[in-house]
Scaffold this active site. Structure first.
Site, PDB file in Angstrom:
ATOM      1  N   LYS A  22       0.844  -1.200   0.000  1.00  0.00           N
ATOM      2  CA  LYS A  22       0.000   0.000   0.000  1.00  0.00           C
ATOM      3  C   LYS A  22       0.876   1.246   0.000  1.00  0.00           C
ATOM      4  O   LYS A  22       0.694   2.156  -0.805  1.00  0.00           O
ATOM      5  CB  LYS A  22      -0.888   0.005   1.247  1.00  0.00           C
ATOM      6  CG  LYS A  22      -1.560   1.341   1.538  1.00  0.00           C
ATOM      7  CD  LYS A  22      -2.437   1.330   2.773  1.00  0.00           C
ATOM      8  CE  LYS A  22      -1.712   1.584   4.047  1.00  0.00           C
ATOM      9  NZ  LYS A  22      -1.391   2.980   4.345  1.00  0.00           N
ATOM     10  N   ASN A  23       1.885   1.263   0.881  1.00  0.00           N
ATOM     11  CA  ASN A  23       2.660   2.498   1.060  1.00  0.00           C
ATOM     12  C   ASN A  23       3.666   2.727  -0.055  1.00  0.00           C
ATOM     13  O   ASN A  23       4.232   3.808  -0.163  1.00  0.00           O
ATOM     14  CB  ASN A  23       3.335   2.496   2.432  1.00  0.00           C
ATOM     15  CG  ASN A  23       2.296   2.658   3.532  1.00  0.00           C
ATOM     16  OD1 ASN A  23       1.136   2.973   3.261  1.00  0.00           O
ATOM     17  ND2 ASN A  23       2.684   2.391   4.766  1.00  0.00           N
ATOM     18  N   CYS A 118      -4.517  12.687  12.151  1.00  0.00           N
ATOM     19  CA  CYS A 118      -5.339  11.470  12.116  1.00  0.00           C
ATOM     20  C   CYS A 118      -5.277  10.876  13.521  1.00  0.00           C
ATOM     21  O   CYS A 118      -4.674  11.439  14.426  1.00  0.00           O
ATOM     22  CB  CYS A 118      -4.815  10.483  11.075  1.00  0.00           C
ATOM     23  SG  CYS A 118      -3.317   9.663  11.585  1.00  0.00           S
ATOM     24  N   ARG A 123       0.700  14.690  12.770  1.00  0.00           N
ATOM     25  CA  ARG A 123       1.247  14.382  11.449  1.00  0.00           C
ATOM     26  C   ARG A 123       1.376  15.611  10.554  1.00  0.00           C
ATOM     27  O   ARG A 123       0.795  15.716   9.496  1.00  0.00           O
ATOM     28  CB  ARG A 123       0.429  13.275  10.803  1.00  0.00           C
ATOM     29  CG  ARG A 123       0.381  12.052  11.712  1.00  0.00           C
ATOM     30  CD  ARG A 123      -0.236  10.863  11.105  1.00  0.00           C
ATOM     31  NE  ARG A 123       0.627  10.301  10.069  1.00  0.00           N
ATOM     32  CZ  ARG A 123       0.220   9.280   9.302  1.00  0.00           C
ATOM     33  NH1 ARG A 123      -0.968   8.788   9.459  1.00  0.00           N
ATOM     34  NH2 ARG A 123       1.007   8.808   8.364  1.00  0.00           N
ATOM     35  N   ASP A 309       4.639   0.420  11.994  1.00  0.00           N
ATOM     36  CA  ASP A 309       3.392  -0.142  11.452  1.00  0.00           C
ATOM     37  C   ASP A 309       3.169  -1.588  11.870  1.00  0.00           C
ATOM     38  O   ASP A 309       2.123  -2.153  11.568  1.00  0.00           O
ATOM     39  CB  ASP A 309       3.376  -0.052   9.920  1.00  0.00           C
ATOM     40  CG  ASP A 309       3.281   1.384   9.449  1.00  0.00           C
ATOM     41  OD1 ASP A 309       3.499   1.629   8.262  1.00  0.00           O
ATOM     42  OD2 ASP A 309       3.019   2.261  10.285  1.00  0.00           O
ATOM     43  N   ARG A 401      -8.640  -0.261   4.513  1.00  0.00           N
ATOM     44  CA  ARG A 401      -7.663   0.671   3.923  1.00  0.00           C
ATOM     45  C   ARG A 401      -6.349  -0.037   3.604  1.00  0.00           C
ATOM     46  O   ARG A 401      -5.609   0.378   2.731  1.00  0.00           O
ATOM     47  CB  ARG A 401      -7.366   1.807   4.923  1.00  0.00           C
ATOM     48  CG  ARG A 401      -8.550   2.667   5.257  1.00  0.00           C
ATOM     49  CD  ARG A 401      -8.132   3.887   6.021  1.00  0.00           C
ATOM     50  NE  ARG A 401      -7.086   4.620   5.301  1.00  0.00           N
ATOM     51  CZ  ARG A 401      -6.629   5.813   5.697  1.00  0.00           C
ATOM     52  NH1 ARG A 401      -7.108   6.387   6.781  1.00  0.00           N
ATOM     53  NH2 ARG A 401      -5.701   6.431   5.023  1.00  0.00           N
TER      54      ARG A 401
HETATM   55  C1  EPZ Z   1       4.435   6.799   6.202  1.00  0.00           C
HETATM   56  O1  EPZ Z   1       3.715   7.869   6.784  1.00  0.00           O
HETATM   57  C2  EPZ Z   1       3.457   5.641   6.126  1.00  0.00           C
HETATM   58  N1  EPZ Z   1       2.332   6.014   5.280  1.00  0.00           N
HETATM   59  C3  EPZ Z   1       2.959   5.288   7.527  1.00  0.00           C
HETATM   60  O2  EPZ Z   1       2.122   4.139   7.411  1.00  0.00           O
HETATM   61  C4  EPZ Z   1       4.161   4.921   8.391  1.00  0.00           C
HETATM   62  O3  EPZ Z   1       3.722   4.661   9.718  1.00  0.00           O
HETATM   63  C5  EPZ Z   1       5.161   6.091   8.409  1.00  0.00           C
HETATM   64  O4  EPZ Z   1       5.539   6.414   7.047  1.00  0.00           O
HETATM   65  C6  EPZ Z   1       6.426   5.764   9.194  1.00  0.00           C
HETATM   66  O5  EPZ Z   1       7.034   4.627   8.659  1.00  0.00           O
HETATM   67  C7  EPZ Z   1       2.486   5.979   3.935  1.00  0.00           C
HETATM   68  O6  EPZ Z   1       3.549   5.660   3.422  1.00  0.00           O
HETATM   69  C8  EPZ Z   1       1.293   6.351   3.117  1.00  0.00           C
HETATM   70  P1  EPZ Z   1       6.672  10.058   8.339  1.00  0.00           P
HETATM   71  P2  EPZ Z   1       4.373   9.357   6.808  1.00  0.00           P
HETATM   72  O7  EPZ Z   1       6.664  11.288   7.525  1.00  0.00           O
HETATM   73  O8  EPZ Z   1       5.172   9.555   5.594  1.00  0.00           O
HETATM   74  C9  EPZ Z   1       6.475  13.322  11.756  1.00  0.00           C
HETATM   75  C10 EPZ Z   1       0.216   2.827   7.752  1.00  0.00           C
HETATM   76  O9  EPZ Z   1      -0.248   2.310   8.776  1.00  0.00           O
HETATM   77  N2  EPZ Z   1       6.531  14.273  10.640  1.00  0.00           N
HETATM   78  O10 EPZ Z   1       7.834   9.111   8.228  1.00  0.00           O
HETATM   79  O11 EPZ Z   1       3.310  10.313   7.126  1.00  0.00           O
HETATM   80  C11 EPZ Z   1       5.213  12.481  11.759  1.00  0.00           C
HETATM   81  O12 EPZ Z   1       4.174  13.155  12.442  1.00  0.00           O
HETATM   82  C12 EPZ Z   1       0.741   4.254   7.787  1.00  0.00           C
HETATM   83  O13 EPZ Z   1       0.338   2.235   6.641  1.00  0.00           O
HETATM   84  C13 EPZ Z   1       6.644  15.641  10.924  1.00  0.00           C
HETATM   85  O14 EPZ Z   1       6.685  16.046  12.078  1.00  0.00           O
HETATM   86  O15 EPZ Z   1       5.344   9.216   8.064  1.00  0.00           O
HETATM   87  C14 EPZ Z   1       5.647  11.227  12.483  1.00  0.00           C
HETATM   88  O16 EPZ Z   1       5.586  11.456  13.876  1.00  0.00           O
HETATM   89  C15 EPZ Z   1       0.528   4.900   9.143  1.00  0.00           C
HETATM   90  N3  EPZ Z   1       6.706  16.509   9.880  1.00  0.00           N
HETATM   91  C16 EPZ Z   1       7.105  11.067  12.046  1.00  0.00           C
HETATM   92  O17 EPZ Z   1       7.524  12.364  11.596  1.00  0.00           O
HETATM   93  C17 EPZ Z   1       6.684  16.095   8.576  1.00  0.00           C
HETATM   94  O18 EPZ Z   1       6.760  16.938   7.663  1.00  0.00           O
HETATM   95  C18 EPZ Z   1       7.317  10.091  10.896  1.00  0.00           C
HETATM   96  O19 EPZ Z   1       6.423  10.452   9.871  1.00  0.00           O
HETATM   97  C19 EPZ Z   1       6.575  14.725   8.313  1.00  0.00           C
HETATM   98  C20 EPZ Z   1       6.508  13.825   9.356  1.00  0.00           C
END
Ligand code: EPZ
Length: 422
Positions: A22-23, A118, A123, A309, A401
């Site tokens: 998915k991701n 969410c 996020r 995840d 999802r």
């Molecule tokens: C991706 O989300 C995945 N989603 C998530 O999977 C996964 O948990 C996550 O990466 C971490 O591996 C998709 O790929 C669609 P991050 P993403 O940016 O990109 C903070 C699932 O269950 N952050 O690596 O949103 C953020 O809040 C989903 O399949 C900022 O602060 O994750 C988090 O605490 C859930 N500012 C941390 O960093 C930003 O600009 C990591 O987020 C971006 C992120």
């Protein structure tokens, strides 16, 4: 809203096919906006999130044909007719922000709704915006939208040093950099297999990228990209989820398409807990070494560390382990919402901020529980499969999802599981 009824049915054995990630698919799909030529994805997962991304791309004027029962996505965007990603779609799925980089790189302007938070956390997308500003974009945040413009219609290469690892920000910046003028270096980049898969697809389209899978990506911008056909990489989170079925229930399951390299840190923890994992020609074969698993401690980290995840699913297993486990969630600020639901099933869990202490019990008991987010919902299914009696998991739209044909895949291993339309 549908619910799922599960009756604990002892050991489960059989084979489970693992779908495309998915991701990975959610970042490969927006890549079609980078080129006028067709981009076709194969091994695509059949999930509601993919349908949402399809709806978003179509709203921008891209053509997206879902073929072969959704396994193939034939996409093309000769031109982007609409550069605004509307709140009504973006609020349904945060990954929608991944159309910003491609639109900005292709046409020099884009308007994308801020995704909002969410269940698992606020996020923000500040790292995405930091990267685009470093590449010369003017960003104006108003009315809940990011209004982005590249002076002269084109981004310029830059050095982007992320303060911490972000999967989405790495993906957005990587896609944007492929068409920027000059060289871009992304430091402290994410190393997830989904990033590697995206880089391989972009390279097929003519992008010049080095370093995928490491913390530094170097991209030499080109003037235009071609089309390509690309298979979506196997879903390591679905894989890890189903590997836990024999771990929590007993029995032996072979996860078709699974490879050890996708789930390295996870397998180390399973081994320590007393679960054996063997690479076969078809995938990963999993079974318990001897009876009840042992407690292990878990800390979630960016790849190649233990994936956030899989934290909820691992907690379900550890609820039935011998001994006490400590799980530390370092990626998201609110990712223990499965804990109170597992407690309703007899689990002994104490949550203090980002740490959960789990004291294993011999057997959980079926109960009515509620899904709160994608991975929390599947952790409740895992617990229910091993529990005594009946469990009803409500709000299973969360499940749809990220898990295609979950009931069918589990029934093939002997599970007593059915969807109740309510
Ligand atoms: C991706 O989300 C995945 N989603 C998530 O999977 C996964 O948990 C996550 O990466 C971490 O591996 C998709 O790929 C669609 P991050 P993403 O940016 O990109 C903070 C699932 O269950 N952050 O690596 O949103 C953020 O809040 C989903 O399949 C900022 O602060 O994750 C988090 O605490 C859930 N500012 C941390 O960093 C930003 O600009 C990591 O987020 C971006 C992120």
């Amino acid at each position: 809203m549908d619910s799922i009824l599960v009756k604990g049915n002892g050991a489960l054995s059989g084979t489970i096919p693992i779908a495309g990630a998915k991701n990975a698919c959610l970042t490969l799909m927006p890549a079609t906006l980078l080129s006028e030529e067709p981009l076709t994805l194969t091994n695509a997962p059949r999930l509601s999130d993919i349908a949402t991304m399809t709806q978003l791309l179509r709203s921008l004027g891209a053509e997206v044909a879902s073929l072969q029962d959704g396994l193939v996505l034939a996409m093309s965007s000769h031109n982007i007719a609409n550069h605004t990603a509307d709140y009504d779609i973006v609020r349904k799925m945060r990954a929608s922000i991944l159309v910003l980089g491609p639109m900005l790189a292709r046409d020099g302007h884009a308007v994308v709704s801020l995704p909002g938070g969410c269940a698992i956390g606020a996020r923000p997308v500040d790292l995405h915006l930091q990267a685009f500003e470093a590449m010369g974009a003017d960003l104006d945040l108003r009315d809940g939208y990011v209004h982005a413009k590249a002076p002269g219609g084109r981004l310029r290469g830059a050095v982007v040093d992320f303060p911490f690892v972000s999967v989405g920000a790495t993906e957005n910046a990587l896609m944007a950099a492929t068409l920027a003028k000059g060289t871009t270096v992304l430091k402290n980049a994410a190393r997830e297999p989904e990033i590697v898969d995206l880089a391989r697809c972009l390279r097929k389209m003519g992008a010049q990228i080095e370093g995928e899978g490491t913390s530094t990506l170097t991209i030499q911008g080109v003037d235009r990209l071609n089309g390509a056909t690309h298979p979506v990489v196997t879903d390591r989170i679905e894989l890890g989820t189903y590997m836990l079925v024999p771990a929590i229930c007993g029995g032996e399951v072979e996860c078709l398409g699974g490879t050890l390299e996708l789930v390295g840190a996870f397998v180390e923890k399973l081994d320590a807990a007393g679960v054996s994992v063997t690479q076969t020609e078809r995938g990963l074969k999993v079974s318990r070494k001897n009876g009840r698993v042992r407690a292990v401690d878990v800390v979630t980290e960016p790849f190649p560390g233990f994936p956030t995840d899989l934290q909820a699913q691992m907690m379900a297993l550890l609820c039935t382990a011998e001994g006490t486990s400590v799980l530390e969630e370092r990626i998201f600020e609110n990712r223990f919402m499965h804990a109170p639901e597992l407690t309703r099933m007899g689990a002994k869990i104490e949550v203090h901020g980002g740490t959960a202490k789990v004291t294993g019990v011999p057997r959980l008991k079926g109960a009515r529980v509620m899904a709160t987010d994608l991975r929390a919902s599947v952790s409740l299914i895992l617990a229910a499969l091993a529990a005594e009696g009946e469990t009803v998991v409500s709000r299973v739209y969360h499940l749809d999802r990220g898990y295609e044909r979950l009931e069918e895949k589990l029934r093939a291993c002997g599970a007593q599981i059915e969807r109740i339309r309510t």
